[in-house]
Design a protein around this motif. Structure first.
Motif, short mmCIF file in Angstrom:
data_model
loop_
_atom_site.label_atom_id
_atom_site.label_comp_id
_atom_site.label_asym_id
_atom_site.label_seq_id
_atom_site.Cartn_x
_atom_site.Cartn_y
_atom_site.Cartn_z
N LEU A 22 2.49 15.93 -16.95
CA LEU A 22 2.63 16.05 -15.50
C LEU A 22 1.54 15.29 -14.79
CD1 LEU A 22 4.00 17.31 -13.04
CD2 LEU A 22 2.55 19.33 -13.34
N SER A 23 0.32 15.30 -15.36
CA SER A 23 -0.78 14.59 -14.71
C SER A 23 -0.51 13.10 -14.60
CB SER A 23 -2.08 14.81 -15.49
OG SER A 23 -1.96 14.30 -16.81
N PHE A 24 0.28 12.59 -15.54
CA PHE A 24 0.67 11.17 -15.49
C PHE A 24 1.40 10.86 -14.19
CE2 PHE A 24 3.96 8.07 -17.35
CZ PHE A 24 3.22 6.97 -16.94
N PHE A 25 2.36 11.72 -13.83
CA PHE A 25 3.19 11.45 -12.67
C PHE A 25 2.47 11.76 -11.36
CE2 PHE A 25 6.31 12.38 -16.07
CZ PHE A 25 6.82 11.11 -16.16
N LEU A 26 1.41 12.58 -11.42
CA LEU A 26 0.69 12.90 -10.21
C LEU A 26 -0.24 11.78 -9.79
CD1 LEU A 26 -0.22 16.64 -10.90
CD2 LEU A 26 1.60 15.74 -9.44
N THR A 27 -0.41 10.78 -10.65
CA THR A 27 -1.35 9.71 -10.35
C THR A 27 -0.72 8.55 -9.61
OG1 THR A 27 -0.90 8.64 -12.46
CG2 THR A 27 -2.69 10.26 -12.41
N PHE A 28 0.59 8.56 -9.41
CA PHE A 28 1.22 7.44 -8.73
C PHE A 28 0.82 7.41 -7.26
CE2 PHE A 28 4.18 8.17 -12.26
CZ PHE A 28 4.10 6.92 -12.83
N GLY A 29 0.45 6.28 -6.78
CA GLY A 29 0.08 6.12 -5.37
C GLY A 29 0.56 4.80 -4.86
N LEU A 30 -0.23 4.18 -4.01
CA LEU A 30 0.14 2.88 -3.49
C LEU A 30 0.14 1.86 -4.61
CD1 LEU A 30 -1.90 2.91 -0.15
CD2 LEU A 30 0.54 3.36 -0.46
N VAL A 31 1.08 0.93 -4.54
CA VAL A 31 1.21 -0.05 -5.60
C VAL A 31 1.16 -1.46 -5.01
CG1 VAL A 31 2.44 1.32 -7.31
CG2 VAL A 31 3.71 0.36 -5.41
N ALA A 32 0.68 -2.39 -5.80
CA ALA A 32 0.52 -3.76 -5.32
C ALA A 32 1.86 -4.45 -5.20
CB ALA A 32 -0.38 -4.53 -6.29
N ALA A 33 1.92 -5.41 -4.28
CA ALA A 33 3.17 -6.14 -4.05
C ALA A 33 3.55 -6.95 -5.29
CB ALA A 33 3.01 -7.06 -2.85
N GLU A 34 4.84 -7.02 -5.54
CA GLU A 34 5.36 -7.81 -6.65
C GLU A 34 6.57 -8.60 -6.17
OE1 GLU A 34 5.68 -5.99 -10.56
OE2 GLU A 34 4.79 -4.15 -9.75
N THR A 35 6.76 -9.77 -6.75
CA THR A 35 7.89 -10.62 -6.33
C THR A 35 9.13 -10.37 -7.15
OG1 THR A 35 7.32 -12.40 -7.89
CG2 THR A 35 6.26 -12.44 -5.70
N GLY A 36 8.99 -9.79 -8.34
CA GLY A 36 10.12 -9.62 -9.24
C GLY A 36 10.17 -10.67 -10.32
N GLY A 56 13.79 7.15 0.25
CA GLY A 56 13.01 8.20 -0.39
C GLY A 56 11.98 7.67 -1.37
N LEU A 57 12.05 6.37 -1.68
CA LEU A 57 11.11 5.77 -2.62
C LEU A 57 9.97 5.03 -1.94
CD1 LEU A 57 13.60 4.37 -5.31
CD2 LEU A 57 12.52 6.63 -5.16
N GLN A 58 9.91 5.09 -0.62
CA GLN A 58 8.84 4.39 0.08
C GLN A 58 7.49 4.92 -0.39
OE1 GLN A 58 9.09 4.50 4.35
NE2 GLN A 58 7.84 2.66 4.56
N GLY A 59 6.60 3.99 -0.73
CA GLY A 59 5.30 4.35 -1.25
C GLY A 59 5.27 4.48 -2.75
N LYS A 60 6.43 4.62 -3.37
CA LYS A 60 6.51 4.70 -4.84
C LYS A 60 6.81 3.35 -5.46
CE LYS A 60 8.06 9.54 -4.84
NZ LYS A 60 6.91 10.09 -5.61
N ILE A 61 7.24 2.40 -4.64
CA ILE A 61 7.55 1.04 -5.07
C ILE A 61 6.80 0.10 -4.14
CG2 ILE A 61 9.40 -0.69 -5.20
CD1 ILE A 61 11.27 1.57 -6.05
N ASP A 62 6.31 -1.00 -4.67
CA ASP A 62 5.55 -1.94 -3.85
C ASP A 62 6.37 -2.37 -2.64
OD1 ASP A 62 6.75 -4.93 -4.66
OD2 ASP A 62 6.93 -3.42 -6.23
N ALA A 63 5.66 -2.69 -1.56
CA ALA A 63 6.30 -2.93 -0.27
C ALA A 63 7.26 -4.11 -0.31
CB ALA A 63 5.24 -3.16 0.81
N GLU A 64 6.91 -5.18 -1.04
CA GLU A 64 7.77 -6.36 -1.05
C GLU A 64 9.13 -6.07 -1.66
OE1 GLU A 64 7.73 -11.03 -2.58
OE2 GLU A 64 5.88 -9.86 -2.57
N ARG A 65 9.14 -5.48 -2.83
CA ARG A 65 10.43 -5.19 -3.47
C ARG A 65 11.15 -4.04 -2.77
NH1 ARG A 65 9.69 -4.54 -9.73
NH2 ARG A 65 7.93 -3.26 -9.07
#
Length: 839
Positions: free
Chosen positions: A4-18, A642-651
């Motif tokens: 569970l601690s693994f999933f609690l660590t997700f935060g802002l993520v860096a932009a990615e192009t794909g 609902g995924l805002q903040g869980k995926i980088d802003a660009e993608r």
């Protein structure tokens, strides 16, 4: 198991192009307990460009990125714990003993993580590379299980077909220009080609045909053959072999190797000409994979021109390739594109078996017949091609598409593996024995030495490769399925999501929900009951145009009139297509009571009032399904939000834009199809939805200044048949109306048309207060890569939505449109949607 601690660590993520797709090797959270990794990597062949050397470098890169740990690479055995990668024979030579592995087939590998050292051993070097990617995929997903297993591919041929043209364009390509060609030549710089090779190898693809099946013979010029050598050099470190498509008539076109007067496959001069071409290619590309040939279809030349058989044509190339070990992929996409619709017995679906009749067993043993999954052409649902059962003494491969030609062109999310599985898992019951298509194409059912699959994959220079981040799941899944056709599409999708986006459970669940509902939704709002995808088959293959299916020689007919619809493909009264199947399948489709509802209009011509097994009539099912499909699509952007903040802003933003576009375009599809058949049949929707839109304001009913009404064709692609356009291409237009809706907060949607050749600008105001503005620039800016239109029609129709707009009864709505180029700022309607209402 991830903590569970693994999933609690997700935060802002860096932009990615794909650009890295599923090979991001994203760092695992520090809160997660990492495994104890071996101290080094032993690559048993560090020769430059060998797949084993590539595997060692990939392991080093991946582990560094995932764990922040830099492992050294050695080329010899080590007494310390190591990740050992190489072939079984290289291991035996290095360590003085044969490893205890099960029997491996060509390209297979053994992965053993149970001891202090990790063993990744391939039957050949390509297999070792596949094993390395498998191990990295486990680590990147946080899977540190102790495993020891062998993995062998389902079939030897796992190819992709590119439809790239020498000028750099791509037929049915929606992700930018070609990575292989520009200005008539093979590209000089191959960095992007190497990146693509890496992606293909990571999913077990071992061959790539780099050019369009509608081939250009100038690819055979000495300059371009040298260029093929550059491409092969870029693919070779990843174990991917290069092949090309051929123009059958090349000997007569005078571009290379002398000009002949014939391309007759039995002519000695023609035979010599092609042998010379083939030998020349192999001198430049010794590991050349082979040829792909499209012949005698859609105006293409072929052996039938000279009264030769398709086997004669295929064997011409196969014989030239055979001394070099090459394969000839011969497309079964052979049909006459000018068939007579007035003939009740005429049927394009019959063509494949008819053209290949009497030829089974007459093809050279290095020929594979490449068969589209259905008898027509990449439709939303088709029955399995009966040719798979007909060819028992000839190797076959299934042709799939990743490029979504008829299926939304990457602008609509459509996860395709569940569609593919309807064919791959279908039991043709040849000779009353189990005859799954997946067992036929792998050679298992009829004991064939070759076989496999090819997928049309039109990657381009766009960083997303296909134009859409989510559409890349289809490429990933194709490779996984080509390796093991029994895999579960949903499980594959979950792996892809972890690797591409995040192991966050919310991300995985949301993308799974979106993707697994996408094919049923698209089928519902584009064409159901087996009627095919009701797109415009004469123009872009993108938007709705059901009338285009009939009245032409292409044979994708619906035979719809005012009372009836569907193709009668029975033996008893129709085209006889059902009789091409083995007996048990023929009997099922011949009888309407045993034909599944989802194919009833493929096999039977019925009244609109015909009652389905579901209890609905055909016409009411059309209405209900189209409304249900569009309603599902409306949930796509809100689920994604609902995924805002869980995926980088660009993608996140790029994907939200496409899902929002799909939600709007699904309404265009829904309205066009339901209105067309409502008009044709004269039968009302029992729920009074069709043509009834109480929350819309038709643009032509508004007060117009500088705008004028315009009758749209086809009529069903505009609400009330009519849109408005500016009175000239240099004059701004204004459309206004007094609102009569109850006071409240609404989502305001504006349906407009985005044409190729202009970027009109729009402003929306209420009581002179600014609500929003937009530009019709999806085509010109490349935000959407679908085939564009220069007309007001179902391809260019789209919608923009402004959320949570508060209005009062009596407020004044005003839209201003500024035309640009040939685009006259066209508007269709405005809709005010109360919360929970789907227009």
């Amino acid at each position: 198991m991830l903590s569970l601690s693994f999933f609690l660590t997700f935060g802002l993520v860096a932009a990615e192009t794909g650009i890295n797709a599923w090979l991001r090797y994203a760092p695992l959270p520090s809160a997660m307990s990492h495994p104890t990794l071996p101290a080094s990597i032993v690559a048993l062949n560090t020769s430059a460009n060998s797949p084993v050397d590539t595997a060692g470098l990939e392991l080093q890169k991946g582990i560094s990125s995932i764990f922040g740990k830099n492992l050294t690479i050695a080329s010899h055995s080590s007494t310390s714990a190591s990740i050992v990668v190489g072939t079984v024979s290289e291991y035996a030579s290095a360590y003085g003993q044969s490893p205890k592995t099960p029997q491996l087939e060509n390209d297979g590998f053994w992965l053993n993580t149970t001891g202090p050292s990790v063993q990744i051993l391939g039957q050949n070097e390509r297999g070792a590379l596949y094993g390395a990617f498998e191990y990295l995929s486990m680590l990147a997903q946080g899977n540190f299980s102790k495993v020891a297993y062998a993995s062998n591919p389902a079939a030897p041929v796992r190819w992709v077909n590119q439809w790239d043209n020498l000028d750099g364009s791509i037929e049915r390509g929606y992700g930018g220009n070609s990575i292989f060609f520009t200005n008539g030549l093979v590209v000089n710089t191959t960095d992007r080609v190497s990146q693509y090779a890496r992606l293909l190898a990571s999913i077990g693809i071992n061959g790539v045909v780099v050019n369009n099946v509608n081939a250009n013979s100038s690819l055979l010029s000495p300059t371009n053959v040298a260029g093929l050598g550059r491409l092969a050099d870029a693919f070779r470190p990843y174990g991917v072999q290069v092949g090309i498509s051929l123009d059958f008539a090349s000997p007569t076109e005078g571009l290379v190797y002398g000009n002949l007067s014939s391309y007759d496959p039995l002519d000695a001069g023609v035979i010599s000409w092609w042998q010379n071409v083939t030998d020349t290619i192999y001198r430049t590309v010794p590991d050349f994979a082979g040829y792909l040939v499209k012949a005698d279809s859609e105006g293409q030349p072929g052996p039938l021109t000279d009264n030769r058989t398709l086997a004669d044509g295929a064997n011409l190339f196969a014989n030239a390739l055979k001394p070099h070990g090459g394969i000839l992929m011969f497309r079964a996409f052979v049909y006459n594109d000018m068939i007579n619709e007035t003939d009740w017995k005429a049927d394009r679906a019959n063509a494949a078996v008819q053209f290949f009749s009497g030829l089974d067993g007459k093809f050279a043993d290095n020929v594979i017949i490449q068969i589209k999954y259905g008898p027509i052409d990449f439709q939303i649902r088709e029955p399995t091609s009966p040719l798979f059962a007909y060819l028992q003494n000839t190797s076959t491969a299934i042709e799939l598409e990743v490029t979504q030609e008829y299926l939304g062109q990457q602008c609509h999310l459509v996860y395709l593996p569940p569609l593919w599985k309807t064919v791959l898992d279908f039991d043709l019951r040849k000779n009353h024995q189990p005859s799954l298509v997946r067992d036929i194409i792998t050679g298992k059912r009829f004991n064939r030495p070759l076989g496999g699959s090819a997928a049309v994959v039109n990657v381009g220079l766009n960083d997303t490769w296909l134009g859409s981040h989510l559409s890349m799941s289809n490429l990933y899944a194709y490779g996984r399925l080509a390796w093991n056709w029994a895999e579960d599409p949903e499980a594959i999708l979950e792996d892809w999501t972890r690797l591409t986006f995040s192991p966050d459970p919310t991300v995985i669940q949301t993308i799974t929900n979106l993707s697994m509902s996408s094919w049923p939704a698209y089928e519902n709002y584009s064409g159901n009951l087996g009627i095919q995808t009701l797109t415009d088959i004469l123009y872009t293959h993108f938007g709705p145009n059901p009338a285009s299916q009939d009245g032409n020689g292409w044979g994708q007919w619906t035979r719809a009139d005012g009372k009836t619809i569907g193709m009668d493909r029975t033996v008893s009264n129709g085209t006889g297509f059902s009789g091409q199947y083995p007996q048990e399948i023929m009997e099922m489709y011949e009888n309407i009571t045993t034909t599944p509802d989802n194919l009833v209009l493929w096999f039977h011509h019925v009244n609109y009032t015909h009652q389905l097994h579901s209890g609905e009539t055909v016409i009411q099912h059309f209405y209900n399904a189209h409304y249900a499909g569009a309603e599902t699509a409306q949930t796509f952007p809100t689920q994604w939000e609902g995924l805002q903040g869980k995926i980088d802003a660009e993608r996140y933003n790029e994907t939200l834009f496409r899902l929002t576009y799909q939600a709007g375009h699904s309404i265009v599809w829904r309205d066009a199809i339901t209105r067309f058949y409502h008009n044709l049949s004269g039968i009302a929707d029992s729920q009074s939805r069709v043509t009834h839109h109480p929350w819309r304001i038709e643009a032509e009913s508004m007060k117009l200044e500088g705008y004028m009404p315009y009758t749209v064709s086809p009529f069903e692609t505009a609400s009330n048949n009519t849109a408005i356009v500016t009175s000239s291409n240099s004059t701004m237009g204004t459309a206004s109306a007094v609102l009569t809706f109850p006071n409240g907060t609404y989502d305001v949607g504006v349906n407009f048309y985005d044409l190729l050749g202009g970027q009109s600008k729009f402003n929306l105001n209420i009581n002179n207060d600014f609500v929003g503005q937009w530009t019709a620039d999806n085509v010109e800016t490349g935000r959407l890569g679908h085939a564009p239109s220069v007309y007001l029609d179902g391809h260019s129709a789209t919608r923009v939505t402004f959320r949570n707009v508060t209005i009062k009864k009596g407020d004044r709505l005003e839209i201003t449109g500024t035309p640009d180029g040939i685009e006259p700022a066209p508007l269709d309607y405005v809709v005010f949607l109360p919360k929970g209402v789907v227009d």
